[in-house]
Design an enzyme around this catalytic site. Sequence first.
Site, PDB file in Angstrom:
ATOM      1  N   LYS A   1       0.899  -1.189  -0.022  1.00  0.00           N
ATOM      2  CA  LYS A   1       0.049   0.022  -0.167  1.00  0.00           C
ATOM      3  C   LYS A   1       1.209   1.102   0.054  1.00  0.00           C
ATOM      4  O   LYS A   1       1.821   1.053   0.566  1.00  0.00           O
ATOM      5  CB  LYS A   1      -0.742  -0.022   1.341  1.00  0.00           C
TER       6      LYS A   1
ATOM      7  N   ASP B   1      -7.716  -3.232  10.690  1.00  0.00           N
ATOM      8  CA  ASP B   1      -8.310  -4.230   9.621  1.00  0.00           C
ATOM      9  C   ASP B   1      -8.599  -5.674  10.444  1.00  0.00           C
ATOM     10  O   ASP B   1      -9.088  -6.569   9.692  1.00  0.00           O
ATOM     11  CB  ASP B   1      -7.349  -4.751   8.652  1.00  0.00           C
TER      12      ASP B   1
ATOM     13  N   ASP C   1      -2.950  -7.637  -1.493  1.00  0.00           N
ATOM     14  CA  ASP C   1      -3.414  -6.589  -0.473  1.00  0.00           C
ATOM     15  C   ASP C   1      -5.035  -7.083  -0.606  1.00  0.00           C
ATOM     16  O   ASP C   1      -5.682  -6.723   0.460  1.00  0.00           O
ATOM     17  CB  ASP C   1      -3.528  -5.310  -1.125  1.00  0.00           C
TER      18      ASP C   1
ATOM     19  N   ARG D   1     -10.521 -11.471   2.345  1.00  0.00           N
ATOM     20  CA  ARG D   1     -11.175 -12.722   1.788  1.00  0.00           C
ATOM     21  C   ARG D   1     -10.479 -13.931   1.697  1.00  0.00           C
ATOM     22  O   ARG D   1     -10.881 -15.030   1.622  1.00  0.00           O
ATOM     23  CB  ARG D   1     -11.585 -12.188   0.251  1.00  0.00           C
TER      24      ARG D   1
HETATM   25  N1  BES Z   1      -7.971  -3.394   4.542  1.00  0.00           N
HETATM   26  C1  BES Z   1      -8.330  -3.261   3.171  1.00  0.00           C
HETATM   27  C2  BES Z   1      -9.769  -2.542   2.893  1.00  0.00           C
HETATM   28  C3  BES Z   1      -9.864  -1.094   3.532  1.00  0.00           C
HETATM   29  C4  BES Z   1      -9.540   0.119   2.842  1.00  0.00           C
HETATM   30  C5  BES Z   1     -10.437  -1.117   4.584  1.00  0.00           C
HETATM   31  C6  BES Z   1      -9.587   1.168   3.653  1.00  0.00           C
HETATM   32  C7  BES Z   1     -10.343   0.181   5.456  1.00  0.00           C
HETATM   33  C8  BES Z   1     -10.126   1.363   4.710  1.00  0.00           C
HETATM   34  C9  BES Z   1      -8.264  -4.473   2.354  1.00  0.00           C
HETATM   35  O1  BES Z   1      -7.603  -5.498   2.744  1.00  0.00           O
HETATM   36  C10 BES Z   1      -7.819  -4.168   0.819  1.00  0.00           C
HETATM   37  O2  BES Z   1      -6.612  -3.632   0.899  1.00  0.00           O
HETATM   38  N2  BES Z   1      -8.892  -4.251  -0.140  1.00  0.00           N
HETATM   39  C11 BES Z   1      -8.195  -3.856  -1.425  1.00  0.00           C
HETATM   40  C12 BES Z   1      -8.802  -5.036  -2.092  1.00  0.00           C
HETATM   41  C13 BES Z   1      -7.998  -4.813  -3.786  1.00  0.00           C
HETATM   42  C14 BES Z   1      -6.752  -5.009  -3.748  1.00  0.00           C
HETATM   43  C15 BES Z   1      -8.896  -5.831  -4.599  1.00  0.00           C
HETATM   44  C16 BES Z   1      -8.914  -2.370  -1.713  1.00  0.00           C
HETATM   45  O3  BES Z   1     -10.100  -2.505  -1.397  1.00  0.00           O
HETATM   46  O4  BES Z   1      -8.340  -1.791  -2.520  1.00  0.00           O
HETATM   47 MN    MN Z   2      -5.646  -5.286   1.852  1.00  0.00          MN
END
Ligand code: BES
Ligand code: MN
Length: 465
Positions: free
Chosen positions: A243, A254, A313, A317
Amino acid sequence: MQVEVRERLDSSSVDLIVVGIPEGAEQCDARYMNVAAPLFKSGDLSLKPLETFIVPGPPKTMFIGLNKIVDAEAWRRAAGTVVRRSRNAKKVAFIGGDARAIAEGAVIASLSVEPYKTTPPKPGVEHVTIVGGESKAAEQGRVLAESTNWARQLINTPSNDKPPRIIADRAREMAESVGLEADVLDEARIRELGMGALLGVSQGSEEPPRMVVLKYKGHADSDRLLTYVGKGITFDTGGISLKPADGMEKMKYDMAGGATAMAALRTLALMHAPVNCMVLVPLAENMPGGRAQRPGDVVRSMSGKTIEIINTDAKGRLVLADALAYARQLGATHLVDLATLTGAVRVALGPVRVGVMGNNQSFIDSFLRAAGRAGERMWQLPMDDEYRDLIKSAVADVANSGGRFAGAITAAKFLQEFVGDVPWVHLDIAGIAWNEEEKPYLPKGPSGVAVRTLVEFGIGFNGEP
Ligand code: BES
Ligand code: MN
């Protein structure tokens, strides 16, 4: 914080008396109309919601504006505002009002979100009396709010102080203190069970994974096992799909889904709710270590399905996939999972509503009714078959990321692969779990969203078809 209900107020025993006034009304609790009448005349008591007017004491009397419609949320906000603003009062009495909501608002507002500051904590309200009302309601509100605070403090804890093994210890201690059955799987058992998706996420970290299983048996002759599965990523760097640095510190939250699920079970146990309920929390730290999984890797999940890792990331899931499969093996008859799963749900619904998806409309409907009763705002998103096409993989059964479009839904479609035909609801709480703006009873920080709904749903579960 202590909370009690009394028939009559002994005003020498409190520092502050609080009287609510609905917006636009020239009326308050009958016992205070003699004090209030002249103030209504002079206009001093035409208060907007949460505006206050103070009559000097001792004890001081605070009139506080309530919403026009005086529902539970109005009292939660009022009680929270009083507790957050009244640093000089130790003992506060509320004249009338919804005892459960007042207890909730006051106790939630009382949690310090700054436990790491070495400056001494500010003094605050220690004792709340609600004059007139039901003791049982106040007690339920207090239990619920204390559980919510248990989750909030865990969510707020920095990730260096809450690797998977520490959260598992906290879970076990909590389970013992309220009489839940607990089983914590260590890495060896996780491997024996073939949880390749969970192991794939944790392999980039020095911290081994855990799987927490908690059980509450509140209904001897029900064969239904309601199961809450909460995402427990103790820190999300994104892994090799790293990230950006900006805002990454937030990714300590998280594991909010996992903490929330455990807090709900704690509440159900303390309320002796007539339900059999199980909670699973898959715990891992997502780090880009030397052994970290790579984009393009394929892992075999506990269910037997293979998963192509497109983006490391998208790992919530992955850990949920194995937890959902294990929940089914343990006999779950109804599944609800909750997770800070996608940035996409934040784009779609913002910091206002929780995203709700699932595979069974009548189960979703009964869940949404519980959210309505609990006063938590949620919104269902569609799950058409075509969304599944977005997570096709050329090399494995399914891909862990569907790219830019409909990100909240494709994440849910991924999870659906692992629930079989068990009725299932998925909550994406990524937009709401962290409060970016201060609210009357909540400072910036972990919100504890969904605890109330999970408790409400659990209590009513055996009354639903
Ligand atoms: N933990 C994040 C989602 C998240 C983002 C929670 C901002 C709280 C605030 C999750 O693990 C993630 O990184 N999701 C990605 C998925 C993508 C790579 C398909 C996302 O939503 O960008
Ligand atoms: Mn993530």
